[in-house]
Design a protein around this motif. Sequence first.
Motif, PDB file in Angstrom:
ATOM      1  N   PHE A 218     -24.931  50.860  22.885  1.00 31.28           N
ATOM      2  CA  PHE A 218     -23.934  51.732  22.254  1.00 31.28           C
ATOM      3  C   PHE A 218     -24.031  51.627  20.727  1.00 31.28           C
ATOM      4  N   PRO A 219     -23.893  52.744  20.024  1.00 31.76           N
ATOM      5  CA  PRO A 219     -23.947  52.697  18.564  1.00 31.76           C
ATOM      6  C   PRO A 219     -22.820  51.838  17.979  1.00 31.76           C
ATOM      7  N   ASN A 220     -23.141  51.015  16.973  1.00 32.19           N
ATOM      8  CA  ASN A 220     -22.089  50.274  16.274  1.00 32.19           C
ATOM      9  C   ASN A 220     -22.225  50.358  14.756  1.00 32.19           C
ATOM     10  N   GLU A 221     -23.263  51.075  14.284  1.00 28.10           N
ATOM     11  CA  GLU A 221     -23.389  51.272  12.835  1.00 28.10           C
ATOM     12  C   GLU A 221     -22.297  52.233  12.357  1.00 28.10           C
ATOM     13  N   PRO A 222     -21.895  52.104  11.085  1.00 23.49           N
ATOM     14  CA  PRO A 222     -20.850  52.998  10.585  1.00 23.49           C
ATOM     15  C   PRO A 222     -21.373  54.425  10.426  1.00 23.49           C
ATOM     16  N   ILE A 223     -20.465  55.369  10.532  1.00 19.60           N
ATOM     17  CA  ILE A 223     -20.799  56.733  10.134  1.00 19.60           C
ATOM     18  C   ILE A 223     -20.313  56.915   8.704  1.00 19.60           C
ATOM     19  N   ASN A 224     -20.754  57.946   8.039  1.00 18.69           N
ATOM     20  CA  ASN A 224     -20.304  58.174   6.668  1.00 18.69           C
ATOM     21  C   ASN A 224     -19.725  59.581   6.544  1.00 18.69           C
ATOM     22  N   LEU A 225     -18.398  59.628   6.438  1.00 21.86           N
ATOM     23  CA  LEU A 225     -17.703  60.898   6.244  1.00 21.86           C
ATOM     24  C   LEU A 225     -17.410  61.163   4.770  1.00 21.86           C
ATOM     25  N   GLY A 226     -17.752  60.193   3.911  1.00 24.29           N
ATOM     26  CA  GLY A 226     -17.526  60.367   2.475  1.00 24.29           C
ATOM     27  C   GLY A 226     -16.081  60.705   2.163  1.00 24.29           C
ATOM     28  N   SER A 227     -15.899  61.696   1.303  1.00 26.95           N
ATOM     29  CA  SER A 227     -14.544  62.071   0.871  1.00 26.95           C
ATOM     30  C   SER A 227     -13.807  62.914   1.915  1.00 26.95           C
ATOM     31  N   HIS A 228     -14.474  63.222   3.019  1.00 24.71           N
ATOM     32  CA  HIS A 228     -13.815  64.027   4.060  1.00 24.71           C
ATOM     33  C   HIS A 228     -12.800  63.213   4.860  1.00 24.71           C
TER      34      HIS A 228
END
Length: 281
Positions: free
Chosen positions: A142-152
């Motif tokens: 299962f993925p556990n790396e962070p996602i990056n939504l930035g300023s959203h």
Amino acid sequence: MKEEMNYGTDYKFIPVTSVRNGVGTEIRPDLFCYTTQIVNICLVGNLKSDEFVLVDAGMPKSANEIISVIEERFGTNSRPKAVILTHGHFDHVGGVIELVEHWGIPVYAHPLEIPFLTGLKNYPEPDPTVEGGLVAKMSPTFPNEPINLGSHVQTLPPNGTVPHMPGFKWIHTPGHSPGHVSLFRESDGALIAGDAFATVKQEYMYKVFSQELEISGPPRYLTTDWGAAKQSVVKLESLKPSVAVTGHGLPMSGELLTTNLRKLVDEFDRIAVPDYGKYVN
């Protein structure tokens, strides 16, 4: 310049499903629950109105399905005002980047969850050694790396209100993740519990597939603080909810919910806490 959002390098479709996959249930006239594979999303807002929100964003690669479900319920080209995240685990943010790009809407989460949503911090690795069945054993994939939504992505208001969800309050219910929140509406006792507890034993493949109704703690393979997880369940039980939509499993309501939540509080160490695993004290 357009800000780039991205998933972790380990982001991928996870080949698990349940008999509830693709099934939607109206819990209240303004509360709709829909299952993508093995996880529930919620739509909160009056039917055919443009004042509604999406709570959680499903499994990886589920964005198109979520858009279709929303357009079927609220009309073609309809868009929610925001995405509210109970937390940022892969199965709750699986479609969020495509949805944000498609609709141009903000995402809200608890401040403690923001590092996992802005590319700064990995979640602890899932524990395949934890007591449980095949889903627990699969968890290293299962993925556990962070996602990056930035300023959203923005933080939920500190006063406990939930943007575009009048009547609901967010409640900090950590344990499964540091910034996990549940959403509660006192006027009718509606609770969106996220993964603070589940109504299916999420570690066992046959139970996940069959969706057998059974009160359980948060999914074990991703829960790192069992003391906090217990206090979160105590907090939610004290609200005396009339209906609960959980991240995994069928909605539960009425006397069945009351009795089972009380049982979960009284027997948390037996029902929820695994006998062994690397996050078990």
